[in-house]
Design a protein around this motif. Structure first.
Motif, PDB file in Angstrom:
ATOM      1  N   THR A   1       0.853  -1.192   0.000  1.00 54.18           N
ATOM      2  CA  THR A   1       0.000   0.000   0.000  1.00 54.18           C
ATOM      3  C   THR A   1       0.886   1.239   0.000  1.00 54.18           C
ATOM      4  O   THR A   1       2.095   1.152   0.206  1.00 54.18           O
ATOM      5  CB  THR A   1      -0.885   0.021   1.245  1.00 54.18           C
ATOM      6  N   TRP A   2       0.246   2.403  -0.221  1.00 61.46           N
ATOM      7  CA  TRP A   2       1.029   3.642  -0.288  1.00 61.46           C
ATOM      8  C   TRP A   2       1.839   3.859   0.984  1.00 61.46           C
ATOM      9  O   TRP A   2       2.991   4.270   0.919  1.00 61.46           O
ATOM     10  CB  TRP A   2       0.113   4.846  -0.550  1.00 61.46           C
ATOM     11  N   PHE A   3       1.249   3.578   2.115  1.00 55.29           N
ATOM     12  CA  PHE A   3       1.987   3.860   3.355  1.00 55.29           C
ATOM     13  C   PHE A   3       2.881   2.700   3.782  1.00 55.29           C
ATOM     14  O   PHE A   3       3.393   2.685   4.889  1.00 55.29           O
ATOM     15  CB  PHE A   3       1.023   4.292   4.464  1.00 55.29           C
ATOM     16  N   ARG A   4       3.052   1.736   2.878  1.00 56.38           N
ATOM     17  CA  ARG A   4       4.099   0.736   3.105  1.00 56.38           C
ATOM     18  C   ARG A   4       5.274   0.975   2.156  1.00 56.38           C
ATOM     19  O   ARG A   4       6.225   0.190   2.134  1.00 56.38           O
ATOM     20  CB  ARG A   4       3.546  -0.664   2.893  1.00 56.38           C
ATOM     21  N   LEU A   5       5.189   2.011   1.337  1.00 55.76           N
ATOM     22  CA  LEU A   5       6.269   2.275   0.379  1.00 55.76           C
ATOM     23  C   LEU A   5       7.509   2.777   1.105  1.00 55.76           C
ATOM     24  O   LEU A   5       7.408   3.575   2.038  1.00 55.76           O
ATOM     25  CB  LEU A   5       5.841   3.360  -0.622  1.00 55.76           C
TER      26      LEU A   5
ATOM     27  N   ILE B   1      12.223   4.158  11.070  1.00 53.94           N
ATOM     28  CA  ILE B   1      12.450   5.597  10.893  1.00 53.94           C
ATOM     29  C   ILE B   1      11.441   6.379  11.712  1.00 53.94           C
ATOM     30  O   ILE B   1      10.298   5.956  11.888  1.00 53.94           O
ATOM     31  CB  ILE B   1      12.396   5.996   9.404  1.00 53.94           C
ATOM     32  N   PHE B   2      11.890   7.507  12.244  1.00 54.38           N
ATOM     33  CA  PHE B   2      11.011   8.329  13.063  1.00 54.38           C
ATOM     34  C   PHE B   2      10.159   9.215  12.156  1.00 54.38           C
ATOM     35  O   PHE B   2      10.687   9.911  11.298  1.00 54.38           O
ATOM     36  CB  PHE B   2      11.851   9.188  14.022  1.00 54.38           C
ATOM     37  N   GLY B   3       8.854   9.185  12.349  1.00 55.92           N
ATOM     38  CA  GLY B   3       7.951  10.095  11.633  1.00 55.92           C
ATOM     39  C   GLY B   3       7.817   9.798  10.153  1.00 55.92           C
ATOM     40  O   GLY B   3       7.894  10.705   9.324  1.00 55.92           O
ATOM     41  N   TYR B   4       7.573   8.516   9.840  1.00 58.69           N
ATOM     42  CA  TYR B   4       7.475   8.085   8.433  1.00 58.69           C
ATOM     43  C   TYR B   4       6.540   8.981   7.620  1.00 58.69           C
ATOM     44  O   TYR B   4       6.905   9.493   6.556  1.00 58.69           O
ATOM     45  CB  TYR B   4       6.996   6.629   8.406  1.00 58.69           C
ATOM     46  N   ARG B   5       5.324   9.184   8.136  1.00 63.27           N
ATOM     47  CA  ARG B   5       4.351   9.935   7.338  1.00 63.27           C
ATOM     48  C   ARG B   5       4.758  11.390   7.162  1.00 63.27           C
ATOM     49  O   ARG B   5       4.548  11.982   6.112  1.00 63.27           O
ATOM     50  CB  ARG B   5       2.964   9.869   7.979  1.00 63.27           C
ATOM     51  N   PHE B   6       5.351  11.968   8.204  1.00 63.11           N
ATOM     52  CA  PHE B   6       5.774  13.368   8.078  1.00 63.11           C
ATOM     53  C   PHE B   6       6.889  13.507   7.038  1.00 63.11           C
ATOM     54  O   PHE B   6       6.927  14.472   6.287  1.00 63.11           O
ATOM     55  CB  PHE B   6       6.219  13.909   9.442  1.00 63.11           C
ATOM     56  N   ILE B   7       7.771  12.515   7.001  1.00 56.61           N
ATOM     57  CA  ILE B   7       8.849  12.580   5.997  1.00 56.61           C
ATOM     58  C   ILE B   7       8.251  12.426   4.597  1.00 56.61           C
ATOM     59  O   ILE B   7       8.601  13.152   3.664  1.00 56.61           O
ATOM     60  CB  ILE B   7       9.910  11.504   6.272  1.00 56.61           C
TER      61      ILE B   7
ATOM     62  N   SER C   1       8.534   5.466  17.159  1.00 57.58           N
ATOM     63  CA  SER C   1       8.743   5.724  15.739  1.00 57.58           C
ATOM     64  C   SER C   1       7.850   6.846  15.227  1.00 57.58           C
ATOM     65  O   SER C   1       7.948   7.243  14.077  1.00 57.58           O
ATOM     66  CB  SER C   1       8.515   4.457  14.921  1.00 57.58           C
ATOM     67  N   HIS C   2       6.965   7.329  16.058  1.00 60.06           N
ATOM     68  CA  HIS C   2       6.285   8.575  15.687  1.00 60.06           C
ATOM     69  C   HIS C   2       5.708   9.223  16.925  1.00 60.06           C
ATOM     70  O   HIS C   2       5.443   8.553  17.922  1.00 60.06           O
ATOM     71  CB  HIS C   2       5.190   8.327  14.641  1.00 60.06           C
ATOM     72  N   ASN C   3       5.596  10.534  16.839  1.00 60.33           N
ATOM     73  CA  ASN C   3       5.106  11.298  17.976  1.00 60.33           C
ATOM     74  C   ASN C   3       4.552  12.591  17.401  1.00 60.33           C
ATOM     75  O   ASN C   3       5.291  13.491  17.011  1.00 60.33           O
ATOM     76  CB  ASN C   3       6.262  11.580  18.937  1.00 60.33           C
ATOM     77  N   THR C   4       3.237  12.634  17.302  1.00 59.05           N
ATOM     78  CA  THR C   4       2.606  13.766  16.610  1.00 59.05           C
ATOM     79  C   THR C   4       2.899  15.084  17.314  1.00 59.05           C
ATOM     80  O   THR C   4       3.098  16.109  16.662  1.00 59.05           O
ATOM     81  CB  THR C   4       1.092  13.540  16.499  1.00 59.05           C
ATOM     82  N   ARG C   5       2.943  15.062  18.645  1.00 56.32           N
ATOM     83  CA  ARG C   5       3.217  16.326  19.352  1.00 56.32           C
ATOM     84  C   ARG C   5       4.595  16.869  18.996  1.00 56.32           C
ATOM     85  O   ARG C   5       4.776  18.058  18.776  1.00 56.32           O
ATOM     86  CB  ARG C   5       3.100  16.116  20.858  1.00 56.32           C
TER      87      ARG C   5
END
Lengths: 548, 347
Positions: free
Chosen positions: A192-196, A281-287, B60-64
């Motif tokens: 899926t897109w968020f597994r890319l 990785i930290f913050g996958y979606r934000f990256i 692995s994620h932290n919205t704040r």
């Protein structure tokens, strides 16, 4: 969970399946096309680097004693044209993107394999045109081709060089198109897109810029060529044209082009850091989303190249504000990479060193971008060495470091061999030291007021120029090393396992080098990327499993 | 050779303000760079492979955290932006009492003219403490006028006037560079700016002579323009008292002019230049398109002199008086209708 491992008996792979010239020049295998790009781009990198070396030699003394003014102007123009159009823009997408995208999404090839081969031929045709222009006497307009100088005064090979960039542009458009369609339609089941992988996200955003921006530069260069050949007034006020119009059109592409150069590099860093830190990785979606934010906002910031051009004060203020907004997604990425090291289990291999150089140098390059976006400061530093230093920190400190990181990281997959680790680390440190010694003094030079594109200069600028040239010689030596040991490794390097870094990506779940069709069986993806564990002994969850 | 500067001279009113912004940017950059590099080194050492460290449950994620990352740089960036934009806005607005100089760029030299008519090439002598406004045009390709010690720069375009102003604060000699690449001798297109005490400047101008000159100002840029005006035959149609085949030019500079087609245009430098080179483009209401083009007959410098002359006709048709150069309020100033009048120079 069983990883997809290559059959033990696999001795045939994409490199040795056929040795004939024909099999290379008519190949539709994305991996072979990537190798064709790798060879050509490496050649252009060293050609562009050779010009840079001559430039730095000339600048050792304030007089013009190494080359004549005209030669100097041609050298910096050809340095810029070669590096930007024939190295920086294609390097990561055309070499690594081509090679890795299908592997990373579990596909057999790109969506349009023949179009992919055509892209390489267009790229070479463009390059050939630029080389012909060089052979015919070169071009002295600067890579920006600003009219009316380029369309009226310059007696050099403007049209032929422009034609080169024009044709190479189509290669870029086709590559972008091919990537977008491939990512949309050819992902393996479950991907899926968020597994890319973030490398794929970065290339998707980059492809959008290539597809939407490149036609604009092609048209702009064509218009400049038409004005030069037919004396139709488009940009030259003596013929009724507007020279600032060219600058708007030119930067409408060429500013986003900076992100064509840097976004794929960011994708590379997002792969390498989790692997060597052994954690998700930290913050996958934000990256992932920050890549799109950069691509979109980047399209609206072009006017910051025109702060002293005479454009309206209000336009400048608007473009400045938008430019500040580009900093935000870049800051998000930087902090997320840094946070990824937290609680990791960090292995200092060469690709990670380059990734760390990337972060540090990109921070400096990015922050100095805020200086040139700040209107009054830009008025002072515009067209000085400050700007030269700033964009080399992004282009060389960022893009080239990411490219080298990527070459080392995926070299085992490319070649089936390991590079020599000790020598590679030595080269990485040499390049880092050489780079900073070359370009950091240029920030100071620029604020002192030394304009760019000068082959003679005021004597008080000499000491910093000497430092910069000293750095450039270290840097040049550093860049030669990887070429030597990569070639060496092809014969003498240790044979690589399918997955020497114990990485999670699908590209590591097939043999090294991969077979022509990439996978024996189409993989099935059951979870997201970067399932590393920092606990020792290292365990990790490959992204794909064999279809049961 | 080994004594070399690390910071440029600060010799104009805006230089300290630009430098203040520069230092704040350096400060912010240093904080962010040290933060990132510091964290990289700290994590890099603490969590190196084989080192004993707590690696349990890495987030692995932290919205704040991400929202903080969104907000803090945005607020800081916009604060810097606002400061920079305001300073820039003020830097773009020349004070109304500025001395009007003209500059023409050509491959590869700067031609400059003082309001009193003196011409210089690649040298600019100016008095300290007076705002100077340059109206600039190129006669070939794009150049850029740059005085690092003043922190000012402006592209000089062909076919279009651009302006620049500055006020020197320290007597001395400073670099004048061209910063827009303009061809073979681009790096030789340099000059020097000599900032002098007002009295010295007067002496340099030949102040005594100027003071004795007739009211018409024999040596001024405007009177040079008047000579052009006579020689080119402009005066036969553009009569001072009006009633000629062309509109009277006294008092029109900077005013709105109604055109034949019902539109109107500001009679600024660009319109006057256009009217000389392409007279039929915008015909003034009530006149016939009878003026011949002077394309190819007048140089950019001559056009600038003609503009200076028309400007000197002012709104009251009073003659240009060169002695006014040391006094900020003179009759030489046309009414500013295109720009908000800012009388105080930003200090």
């Amino acid at each position: 969970m069983a990883a997809i491992t290559a059959p033990v008996s696999a001795r045939k792979h994409y490199l040795n399946i056929d040795y004939s010239w024909r099999s290379w020049l008519l190949t539709v295998d994305h991996k072979r096309i990537a190798i064709l790009y790798l060879l050509s781009i490496t050649l252009f990198f060293f050609v562009g680097g050779f010009f840079a070396t001559l430039l730095r030699l000339e600048l050792v003394t304030p007089q013009g004693d190494v080359v004549q003014a005209e030669t100097y102007n041609k050298l910096f123009t050809m340095h810029g044209v070669t590096m930007i159009f024939f190295f920086l823009i294609p390097s990561i997408p055309a070499v690594l993107g081509n090679f890795l995208l299908p592997l990373m999404i579990g596909a057999r090839d790109l969506a349009f394999p023949r179009l992919n081969l055509l892209s390489w031929y267009l790229f070479m045709l463009g390059a050939l045109s630029a080389v012909a222009a060089m052979a015919a006497g070169g071009v002295d307009t600067g890579w920006t081709f600003y009219p009316p100088y380029s369309t009226r005064s310059s007696n050099s090979q403007v049209v032929l060089t422009g034609l080169g960039a024009f044709i190479a542009g189509f290669s870029s458009i086709l590559t972008g198109l091919n990537f977008i369609v491939t990512i949309h339609t050819m992902r393996a089941p479950g991907l899926t897109w968020f597994r890319l992988p973030l490398f794929v996200w970065a290339h998707y955003a980059t492809s959008l810029i290539m597809l939407l921006g490149t036609p604009v530069i092609a048209i702009t260069i064509a218009l400049a060529g038409i004005e030069r050949l037919l004396r139709i007034g488009i940009f030259d006020p003596a013929l009724g044209g507007d020279p600032v119009l060219f600058q708007h059109l030119f930067w409408f592409y060429s500013h986003p082009a900076v992100y064509i150069m840097i976004l794929p590099g960011m994708g590379v860093i997002s792969e390498i850091i989790p692997c060597f830190a052994r954690r998700r990785i930290f913050g996958y979606r934000f990256i992932a989303f920050s890549s799109f934010a950069i691509a979109i906002i980047g399209f609206l910031a072009w006017g910051h190249h025109l702060f002293v051009s005479g454009q309206s004060v209000y336009a400048s203020m608007t473009f400045s504000a938008i430019t500040y907004l580009v900093a935000i997604p870049s800051a998000i990425k930087t902090f997320n990479w840094t946070a990824t090291l937290y609680k990791g289990s960090i292995a200092y291999r060469t690709p990670l060193w380059y990734a760390l150089w990337f972060i540090g140098l990109f921070v400096i390059g990015g922050l100095t971008g805020l200086f040139v976006a700040a209107l009054p400061v830009d008025v002072h530093v515009h067209d000085t060495y400050f700007v030269v230093a700033h964009f080399h920190y992004i282009m060389v400190g960022g893009q080239v470091m990411a490219y080298l990181a990527a070459l080392h990281f995926w070299w085992p997959k490319f070649s089936g061999r390991m590079y020599p680790e000790g020598l590679a680390k030595f080269a990485a440190f040499t390049i880092f030291i050489g780079f900073n010694l070359t370009f950091f003094p240029q920030f100071i030079l620029g604020y002192l007021g030394m304009p760019r594109r000068y082959y003679t200069y005021a004597p008080e600028f000499q000491v910093l120029n000497v430092l910069s040239t000293a750095g450039a010689s270290i840097l040049a030596f550093g860049f030669i090393l990887p070429m030597v040991y990569f070639v060496w490794s092809l014969r003498y390097g240790r044979k690589a396992d399918p997955n020497p870094w114990e990485a999670t990506g699908l590209e590591w779940q097939t043999s090294s080098p991969p077979t022509t069709h990439n996978f024996e069986q189409t993989p099935v993806v059951t979870h997201g990327p970067y399932a590393y564990s920092p606990q020792e002994p290292h365990d990790y969850l490959p992204q794909g499993v064999a279809r049961v | 050779m080994w004594g070399f500067p690390l910071f440029p001279d600060q010799a104009s009113t805006v230089a300290p303000q630009v430098d203040a912004l520069y230092f704040v940017l350096i400060g912010l950059s240093a904080v962010f760079t040290l933060l990132v590099v510091g964290l990289l080194v700290y994590f890099g050492v603490k969590y190196r492979r084989g080192a004993r460290a707590d690696r349990s449950r890495p987030v692995s994620h932290n919205t704040r955290f991400e929202l903080v990352l969104l907000t803090v740089p945005t607020v800081l960036a916009l604060a810097v932006y606002a400061w920079a934009a305001i300073l820039y806005f003020n830097m773009q607005r020349a004070p109304a009492n500025a001395l009007e100089f003209t500059a023409t760029g050509k491959q590869w030299m700067w031609k400059l003219q003082h309001p009193t008519g003196q011409r210089e090439i690649n040298e600019l002598h100016i008095p300290v403490g007076r705002p100077i406004k340059l109206t600039m045009i190129s006669q070939d390709v794009i150049h850029s006028f740059y005085i690092p010690a003043f922190r000012i720069k402006q592209d000089v375009l062909p076919g279009r006037y651009s302006t620049l102003w500055f006020q020197a604060t320290k007597p001395g000699e400073y670099h004048l560079f061209c910063t827009e690449y303009c061809g073979t001798e681009h790096s030789e297109m340099i000059g020097r700016v000599v900032v002098m005490e007002p009295a010295q400047y007067e002496a340099w101008l030949g102040g005594a002579e100027v003071a004795q000159a007739p009211a018409q100002g024999a040596g001024s840029a405007a009177s040079a323009g008047e000579q052009q005006f006579q020689q080119l035959g402009c005066a036969s149609c553009h009569r001072l008292e009006g009633g000629g085949a062309g509109p009277a030019l006294a008092g029109i500079f900077g005013q709105e002019v109604r055109l034949q087609d019902g539109q109107s245009v500001t009679a600024d430098e660009s319109y006057i230049r256009e009217s000389i080179l392409n007279p039929n483009a915008k015909i003034v209401e009530g006149y016939q398109p009878v003026m011949p083009s002077f394309q190819g007959q007048v140089s950019e410098e001559q056009i600038l002199e003609l503009i200076n002359y028309i400007r000197s006709l002012g709104t009251t048709a009073g003659p240009f008086e060169p002695e006014e150069t040391t006094e900020p309020e003179g009759t030489t100033e046309p009414e500013e209708t295109t720009e908000p009048a800012i009388t105080a120079t930003p200090e």
